[in-house]
Scaffold this active site. Structure first.
Site, PDB file in Angstrom:
ATOM      1  N   GLY A  43      87.219  35.958 -94.481  1.00  0.00           N
ATOM      2  CA  GLY A  43      86.534  35.568 -93.248  1.00  0.00           C
ATOM      3  C   GLY A  43      87.449  35.466 -92.045  1.00  0.00           C
ATOM      4  N   SER A  44      88.724  35.856 -92.202  1.00  0.00           N
ATOM      5  CA  SER A  44      89.663  35.710 -91.070  1.00  0.00           C
ATOM      6  C   SER A  44      89.500  36.813 -90.029  1.00  0.00           C
ATOM      7  CB  SER A  44      91.106  35.647 -91.579  1.00  0.00           C
ATOM      8  OG  SER A  44      91.403  36.802 -92.336  1.00  0.00           O
ATOM      9  N   GLY A  45      88.771  37.896 -90.366  1.00  0.00           N
ATOM     10  CA  GLY A  45      88.496  38.938 -89.371  1.00  0.00           C
ATOM     11  C   GLY A  45      89.094  40.307 -89.678  1.00  0.00           C
ATOM     12  N   LYS A  46      89.645  40.489 -90.867  1.00  0.00           N
ATOM     13  CA  LYS A  46      90.320  41.756 -91.205  1.00  0.00           C
ATOM     14  C   LYS A  46      89.364  42.946 -91.137  1.00  0.00           C
ATOM     15  CE  LYS A  46      91.616  40.235 -95.281  1.00  0.00           C
ATOM     16  NZ  LYS A  46      90.933  38.912 -95.239  1.00  0.00           N
ATOM     17  N   THR A  48      86.461  43.102 -89.710  1.00  0.00           N
ATOM     18  CA  THR A  48      85.949  43.251 -88.340  1.00  0.00           C
ATOM     19  C   THR A  48      86.949  44.049 -87.505  1.00  0.00           C
ATOM     20  OG1 THR A  48      84.799  41.144 -88.559  1.00  0.00           O
ATOM     21  CG2 THR A  48      85.103  41.991 -86.318  1.00  0.00           C
ATOM     22  N   GLU A 164      91.240  46.555 -98.518  1.00  0.00           N
ATOM     23  CA  GLU A 164      91.257  46.131 -99.924  1.00  0.00           C
ATOM     24  C   GLU A 164      91.250  47.335-100.880  1.00  0.00           C
ATOM     25  OE1 GLU A 164      91.659  43.285-101.290  1.00  0.00           O
ATOM     26  OE2 GLU A 164      91.540  42.065 -99.492  1.00  0.00           O
TER      27      GLU A 164
HETATM   28  N1  LIG Z   1      77.563  41.465 -89.226  1.00  0.00           N
HETATM   29  C1  LIG Z   1      77.954  40.185 -89.149  1.00  0.00           C
HETATM   30  N2  LIG Z   1      77.134  39.230 -88.680  1.00  0.00           N
HETATM   31  C2  LIG Z   1      77.538  37.941 -88.587  1.00  0.00           C
HETATM   32  N3  LIG Z   1      78.755  37.507 -88.946  1.00  0.00           N
HETATM   33  C3  LIG Z   1      79.607  38.418 -89.433  1.00  0.00           C
HETATM   34  C4  LIG Z   1      79.264  39.801 -89.572  1.00  0.00           C
HETATM   35  N4  LIG Z   1      80.348  40.465 -90.090  1.00  0.00           N
HETATM   36  C5  LIG Z   1      81.305  39.533 -90.273  1.00  0.00           C
HETATM   37  N5  LIG Z   1      80.861  38.328 -89.881  1.00  0.00           N
HETATM   38  C6  LIG Z   1      81.636  37.070 -89.912  1.00  0.00           C
HETATM   39  O1  LIG Z   1      82.849  37.278 -89.205  1.00  0.00           O
HETATM   40  C7  LIG Z   1      83.942  36.639 -89.854  1.00  0.00           C
HETATM   41  C8  LIG Z   1      85.031  37.645 -90.182  1.00  0.00           C
HETATM   42  O2  LIG Z   1      84.543  38.486 -91.227  1.00  0.00           O
HETATM   43  P1  LIG Z   1      85.405  39.666 -91.834  1.00  0.00           P
HETATM   44  O3  LIG Z   1      84.533  40.391 -92.797  1.00  0.00           O
HETATM   45  O4  LIG Z   1      85.993  40.432 -90.722  1.00  0.00           O
HETATM   46  O5  LIG Z   1      86.552  38.866 -92.604  1.00  0.00           O
HETATM   47  P2  LIG Z   1      87.640  39.393 -93.647  1.00  0.00           P
HETATM   48  O6  LIG Z   1      88.941  38.798 -93.247  1.00  0.00           O
HETATM   49  O7  LIG Z   1      87.573  40.869 -93.746  1.00  0.00           O
HETATM   50  O8  LIG Z   1      87.139  38.738 -94.994  1.00  0.00           O
HETATM   51  P3  LIG Z   1      87.349  39.253 -96.523  1.00  0.00           P
HETATM   52  O9  LIG Z   1      88.788  39.046 -96.844  1.00  0.00           O
HETATM   53  O10 LIG Z   1      86.455  38.338 -97.298  1.00  0.00           O
HETATM   54  O11 LIG Z   1      86.912  40.677 -96.573  1.00  0.00           O
HETATM   55  C9  LIG Z   1      83.349  35.947 -91.073  1.00  0.00           C
HETATM   56  O12 LIG Z   1      83.109  34.605 -90.771  1.00  0.00           O
HETATM   57  C10 LIG Z   1      82.050  36.679 -91.328  1.00  0.00           C
HETATM   58  O13 LIG Z   1      81.103  35.836 -91.916  1.00  0.00           O
END
Ligand SMILES: Nc1ncnc2c1ncn2[C@@H]1O[C@H](COP(=O)(O)OP(=O)(O)OP(=O)(O)O)[C@@H](O)[C@H]1O
Length: 227
Positions: A43-46, A48, A164
């Site tokens: 959930g840190s944003g990777k 995104t 990943e």
């Molecule tokens: N389409 C979306 N709508 C609403 N919130 C979202 C959406 N996509 C991601 N988020 C939120 O944005 C934040 C970042 O998500 P992201 O998937 O980028 O994290 P991540 O670091 O890739 O996590 P992971 O390691 O679990 O893959 C999270 O809190 C997630 O719930």
């Protein structure tokens, strides 16, 4: 190519109208010949950030520059220069055979290739030639991931983005992903790999970016990366 993010935020608006800030005021620049490790908690944003770099989403605030240009004016031109493997790349499959799947991106991006090129990428990812006529949907998870990577390599990107890449892979699969990144790096190109297992890639990377709650917690360059 120089990638720049200037004061970029990505805000998802959920059904409840509650805003979810996935990336918060990010300032970052890197060149596509760098090898970057992207880490951070769930959930840190990777992911995104990866969606943003592949131009699948736009910044809610701030802007992106690719070689000083707004990439959203030329998304096709810039996207073809990246090879992106998403967290579950096999979810993107839609072709009936592995051969169609592997050649799709190259055809779509208008990148010429030969039968020999197909065989080379199969060898690189560690797949046998006789897999080409099989359905990608009937392969094991590890084989599917290799097909997705082969498809990316065939269109000859200058920068790889792997989200990943080792999830669900056995040791042999992990080593083969490492080998692909190593060869890519040795050919003078760069990559960004987002992972929960940094120890698998640390030695291949010359920069580490740590995300926390949508912000950059750490951004360090190392001079010890070796391949
Ligand atoms: N389409 C979306 N709508 C609403 N919130 C979202 C959406 N996509 C991601 N988020 C939120 O944005 C934040 C970042 O998500 P992201 O998937 O980028 O994290 P991540 O670091 O890739 O996590 P992971 O390691 O679990 O893959 C999270 O809190 C997630 O719930």
């Amino acid at each position: 190519m120089l990638i720049e993010l200037k004061n970029v935020s990505v805000i998802f608006e959920e059904k409840t109208d509650v805003e979810k800030v996935a990336l918060k005021d990010i300032n970052l620049s890197f060149s596509t010949d760098e090898s970057i490790l992207l880490i951070g908690n769930t959930g840190s944003g990777k992911t995104t950030l990866i969606y943003l770099l592949d131009l699948l989403i736009k910044p809610s605030k701030g802007f992106l520059l690719y070689d000083g240009k707004d990439p959203f004016f030329y998304p096709y031109e810039f996207r073809k220069r990246f090879g992106v493997a998403f967290q579950i790349p096999e979810r993107q499959f839609f072709s009936e055979t592995v051969e169609e799947e592997i050649t799709y991106a190259a055809k779509n991006f208008g990148v010429p290739f030969t039968q020999e090129d197909i065989e080379k990428v199969l060898e690189l990812v560690g797949l046998r030639k006789n897999i080409l006529k099989q359905s990608p949907f009937k392969l094991s998870g590890g084989e599917q991931r290799k097909v997705a990577i082969a498809s990316i390599l065939l269109h000859k990107p200058e920068f790889l983005i792997f989200d990943e890449p080792t999830a669900g892979l056995d040791l042999k699969g992990v080593l083969s992903v490492r080998e692909i990144l190593k060869k890519f790096k040795n050919s003078g190109k760069g990559f960004l790999v987002a992972t929960h297992e940094p120890e698998l890639f640390e030695d291949l990377c010359d920069r580490k970016i740590v995300l926390k709650s949508g912000t950059i917690l750490e951004d360090v360059r190392s001079s010890v990366a070796h391949t």
